[in-house]
Design an enzyme around this catalytic site. Structure first.
Site, PDB file in Angstrom:
ATOM      1  N   THR A 209       0.820  -1.214   0.000  1.00  0.00           N
ATOM      2  CA  THR A 209       0.000   0.000   0.000  1.00  0.00           C
ATOM      3  C   THR A 209       0.853   1.262   0.000  1.00  0.00           C
ATOM      4  O   THR A 209       0.568   2.221  -0.713  1.00  0.00           O
ATOM      5  CB  THR A 209      -0.932   0.007   1.224  1.00  0.00           C
ATOM      6  OG1 THR A 209      -1.754  -1.174   1.193  1.00  0.00           O
ATOM      7  CG2 THR A 209      -1.827   1.235   1.227  1.00  0.00           C
TER       8      THR A 209
ATOM      9  N   HIS B  69      -5.955   0.386  -7.359  1.00  0.00           N
ATOM     10  CA  HIS B  69      -6.594  -0.433  -6.320  1.00  0.00           C
ATOM     11  C   HIS B  69      -6.804  -1.846  -6.839  1.00  0.00           C
ATOM     12  O   HIS B  69      -7.023  -2.056  -8.040  1.00  0.00           O
ATOM     13  CB  HIS B  69      -7.945   0.175  -5.930  1.00  0.00           C
ATOM     14  CG  HIS B  69      -8.742  -0.672  -4.987  1.00  0.00           C
ATOM     15  ND1 HIS B  69      -8.529  -0.685  -3.627  1.00  0.00           N
ATOM     16  CD2 HIS B  69      -9.742  -1.570  -5.215  1.00  0.00           C
ATOM     17  CE1 HIS B  69      -9.366  -1.525  -3.057  1.00  0.00           C
ATOM     18  NE2 HIS B  69     -10.116  -2.074  -3.992  1.00  0.00           N
TER      19      HIS B  69
END
Length: 382
Positions: free
Chosen positions: A181, A205
């Site tokens: 992330t 994403h």
């Protein structure tokens, strides 16, 4: 040589429209990878429609369920494959949903190229703006986190690109390609390491499970009472149309062409979407060339033989004619001529022949809006 090339043959079930008999004919297509040859059998009549013959333009990656392939100007729609072929070619093949977050348009092409070089097929794609409800569903795995409101505001503030990616174990593979992330902690060579800025602006994403991926694919690409849940972005005003042709998509040049347009300093892409075009629609779209260009039939067949990507392109300078200026960026229809006269044009870089010349672009200034409308209004709701 690829290990798959040693297999005797791959068998696909196909359908073909027979104009003479006005009927759908069920056929079997055998593909022999060792010498790139094909055979077509009409099982109902128990005879060969096409004896085994080499077909160099046909690539194994074109033989996907749901694709249309051009076999000597006959269009075959692949509906299924034999169990042995499925085990070999499509073992654990699945779809996942990918979202390219708000990033500079100049980065879109690089990201698309990264995705395709990582072994994914893009089978659906469009830009759009998502609602807060959509974003909350997308990020439900971090519901309650302090970051949640910030992320929701970020991804809903401006345009995103949604994609359906297909590959073996696609969900897990895509998350691995994304990287951690935090781009600072992501492994070298991952998408976020290459193009991410921070935890919020980390490029893209990915879904955690196949169930989540299927749900988000339906929410992004699905329809509600005939209306797209995520509307197409075409403005149908002061624009020109660009179609990135099936061969350019298959050759992996989609991202590079998008990048060339976005970094030209003259144009921006207002709308983008991937389409499968039926032969009848291709003939209608190209009707202006019927009886004018000898390549008309071949142009129609190529547009219908694979997925293409339609763009609404607009000029950064409202004082210039978008249609005429964009044609200069594309170059002459003949890629050989383009390489001589306009070596930096799109067709010079990615075109092969007059038919396989990378892109279609609007010819007449008055047709730009009409051609964009054909794809983003007519075909989008077909």
């Amino acid at each position: 040589m690829n290990v798959y090339d040693y297999f005797d043959k791959y068998t696909f079930l196909c359908e073909m429209y027979d104009e003479e008999g006005d009927e759908i004919v069920e056929l079997v297509l055998n593909f022999y990878p060792f010498d790139n040859s094909v055979q077509i059998i009409n099982t109902k009549k128990g005879k060969n429609l096409l004896k085994r013959v080499q077909l160099p333009p046909l690539k194994l990656e074109m033989l996907q369920i749901g694709n249309i392939v051009n076999i000597f100007s006959k269009l075959l729609y692949i509906t299924d494959c034999a169990p042995a072929t499925r085990r070999t070619l499509f073992n654990n093949v699945q779809s996942t949903f990918a979202l390219i977050k708000p990033v500079p348009p100049s980065a879109h092409g690089k990201i698309i190229t990264f995705i395709m070089k990582s072994g994914f097929r893009i089978v659906r794609m469009k830009n759009g703006k998502i609602t807060k409800d959509f974003a909350m569903e997308l990020y439900k795995s971090i519901s309650g986190s302090n970051m949640m409101p910030i992320i929701i505001d970020y991804v809903t503030a401006s345009e995103v690109i949604g994609l359906e990616l297909v590959a073996p174990d696609a969900v897990k593979k895509w998350r691995k390609c994304l990287g951690a992330t935090d781009p600072a902690e992501a492994a070298p060579g991952t998408l976020r390491k290459l193009y991410g800025e921070n935890k919020l602006k980390n490029v893209a994403h990915g879904c955690n499970t196949l169930e989540d991926a299927n749900q988000m694919l339906e929410l992004f690409f699905g329809y509600d009472k005939g209306i797209p849940r995520v509307p197409y972005r075409a403005t149908l005003k002061d624009c020109t149309c660009c179609i990135i042709k099936p061969h350019a998509v298959i050759d992996g040049n989609l991202g590079a062409i998008l990048e060339q347009i976005a970094t030209s300093g003259k144009f921006f892409i207002a709308a983008i979407a991937m389409f499968s075009v039926k032969l009848g629609n291709a003939q209608e779209f190209y009707e202006i060339y019927k009886g004018v260009l000898s390549e008309y039939e071949a142009m129609c067949i190529h547009l219908a033989e694979g997925k293409c990507v339609a763009l609404e392109v607009k000029s950064l300078d409202s004082n210039i004619n978008c249609v005429c200026e964009f044609r200069k960026l594309c170059g002459p229809r003949d890629p050989d001529l383009a390489r001589q006269l306009y070596p930096d044009s799109i067709r010079a870089h990615y075109g092969k022949t007059i038919i396989h010349n990378a892109v279609h672009c609007t010819d007449l200034p008055e047709d730009g809006e009409l051609e964009v409308e054909y794809f983003f209004k007519l075909l989008a709701n077909d």
